[in-house]
Design a protein around this motif. Sequence first.
Motif, PDB file in Angstrom:
ATOM      1  N   GLY A 245      -4.411   8.692   1.144  1.00 60.63           N
ATOM      2  CA  GLY A 245      -5.522   8.344   0.270  1.00 60.63           C
ATOM      3  C   GLY A 245      -5.143   7.949  -1.146  1.00 60.63           C
ATOM      4  N   TYR A 246      -3.882   7.554  -1.367  1.00 60.72           N
ATOM      5  CA  TYR A 246      -3.439   7.141  -2.700  1.00 60.72           C
ATOM      6  C   TYR A 246      -2.705   5.807  -2.610  1.00 60.72           C
ATOM      7  N   HIS A 247      -2.921   4.965  -3.598  1.00 59.31           N
ATOM      8  CA  HIS A 247      -2.268   3.662  -3.643  1.00 59.31           C
ATOM      9  C   HIS A 247      -0.767   3.806  -3.896  1.00 59.31           C
ATOM     10  N   PHE A 248       0.000   2.936  -3.282  1.00 60.91           N
ATOM     11  CA  PHE A 248       1.454   2.883  -3.470  1.00 60.91           C
ATOM     12  C   PHE A 248       2.103   4.251  -3.251  1.00 60.91           C
ATOM     13  N   ALA A 249       1.642   4.960  -2.239  1.00 61.63           N
ATOM     14  CA  ALA A 249       2.078   6.342  -2.011  1.00 61.63           C
ATOM     15  C   ALA A 249       3.301   6.470  -1.111  1.00 61.63           C
ATOM     16  N   ARG A 250       3.636   5.427  -0.398  1.00 61.26           N
ATOM     17  CA  ARG A 250       4.756   5.520   0.532  1.00 61.26           C
ATOM     18  C   ARG A 250       6.042   5.845  -0.221  1.00 61.26           C
ATOM     19  N   PRO A 251       6.786   6.844   0.230  1.00 59.49           N
ATOM     20  CA  PRO A 251       8.063   7.144  -0.422  1.00 59.49           C
ATOM     21  C   PRO A 251       8.925   5.876  -0.454  1.00 59.49           C
ATOM     22  N   GLY A 252       9.527   5.624  -1.565  1.00 59.37           N
ATOM     23  CA  GLY A 252      10.332   4.421  -1.714  1.00 59.37           C
ATOM     24  C   GLY A 252       9.597   3.282  -2.388  1.00 59.37           C
ATOM     25  N   ASN A 253       8.260   3.380  -2.518  1.00 52.56           N
ATOM     26  CA  ASN A 253       7.546   2.333  -3.240  1.00 52.56           C
ATOM     27  C   ASN A 253       7.885   2.453  -4.717  1.00 52.56           C
ATOM     28  N   ARG A 254       8.111   1.329  -5.353  1.00 49.62           N
ATOM     29  CA  ARG A 254       8.599   1.341  -6.726  1.00 49.62           C
ATOM     30  C   ARG A 254       7.532   1.026  -7.767  1.00 49.62           C
ATOM     31  N   PHE A 255       6.266   1.017  -7.360  1.00 52.98           N
ATOM     32  CA  PHE A 255       5.181   0.731  -8.297  1.00 52.98           C
ATOM     33  C   PHE A 255       5.128   1.751  -9.434  1.00 52.98           C
ATOM     34  N   TRP A 256       5.068   3.025  -9.100  1.00 53.13           N
ATOM     35  CA  TRP A 256       4.927   4.074 -10.118  1.00 53.13           C
ATOM     36  C   TRP A 256       6.142   4.129 -11.045  1.00 53.13           C
ATOM     37  N   PRO A 257       7.380   4.050 -10.526  1.00 52.63           N
ATOM     38  CA  PRO A 257       8.534   3.994 -11.436  1.00 52.63           C
ATOM     39  C   PRO A 257       8.520   2.743 -12.336  1.00 52.63           C
ATOM     40  N   ALA A 258       8.068   1.607 -11.801  1.00 49.98           N
ATOM     41  CA  ALA A 258       8.023   0.383 -12.615  1.00 49.98           C
ATOM     42  C   ALA A 258       7.002   0.519 -13.741  1.00 49.98           C
TER      43      ALA A 258
ATOM     44  N   LEU B  96       3.446 -10.670 -10.016  1.00 49.35           N
ATOM     45  CA  LEU B  96       4.651  -9.836 -10.050  1.00 49.35           C
ATOM     46  C   LEU B  96       5.181  -9.677  -8.627  1.00 49.35           C
ATOM     47  N   PRO B  97       6.435  -9.279  -8.481  1.00 53.24           N
ATOM     48  CA  PRO B  97       6.956  -9.033  -7.131  1.00 53.24           C
ATOM     49  C   PRO B  97       6.259  -7.836  -6.477  1.00 53.24           C
ATOM     50  N   ASN B  98       6.259  -7.857  -5.176  1.00 52.45           N
ATOM     51  CA  ASN B  98       5.767  -6.723  -4.408  1.00 52.45           C
ATOM     52  C   ASN B  98       6.711  -5.540  -4.663  1.00 52.45           C
ATOM     53  N   PRO B  99       6.203  -4.384  -5.136  1.00 45.65           N
ATOM     54  CA  PRO B  99       7.083  -3.255  -5.444  1.00 45.65           C
ATOM     55  C   PRO B  99       7.492  -2.415  -4.238  1.00 45.65           C
TER      56      PRO B  99
END
Length: 168
Positions: A26-39, A137-140
């Motif tokens: 239930g959270y966006h960009f939640a998959r481990p390894g997604n780089r949205f939050w670090p970016a 932007l690129p897909n994170p």
Amino acid sequence: MPDLIAPGLRILFCGINPSVYSAVVGYHFARPGNRFWPALQASGFTGRLLAPSEQEELLTLGYGITNVVDRATVSADVLTAEELAEGGRRLEAKVRRYRPQCLAVLGIGAWRTAFGHPKASLGPQPESLGGARVWVLPNPSGLNAHYRPEDLARLFLELRLAVDTSRP
């Protein structure tokens, strides 16, 4: 996957579509390894690294999250051109309704296909969408190995600086 959205945002970040993992938790960009939050953190959008479960904090900063296509998949490459085009029409209506200052589409291929701009490149786009300035932007996703974390941080920073300097 519900949108994280409010009227008048500074930036509405737009993913291609949710991962199955994100849809389940239930959270966006939640998959481990997604780089949205670090970016976001590395480019100064957030003062610290937010966990996907803290996504609501983005609204207080003037940012939101939506997707071009609502259907959750293991990988965005299974989406059809028709799904992306239909999602693009829904996204434009959403942007008209909520009126963000800028729409940041996270995926050059999704932008090209959904909006019929096959030669588009990363960065600011010459056209607006629903009255909002568009930035691509690129897909994170961690599945997108074309961009290293430092590349994502630099590109996200360019967007942040452009929006910050255009504030009234």
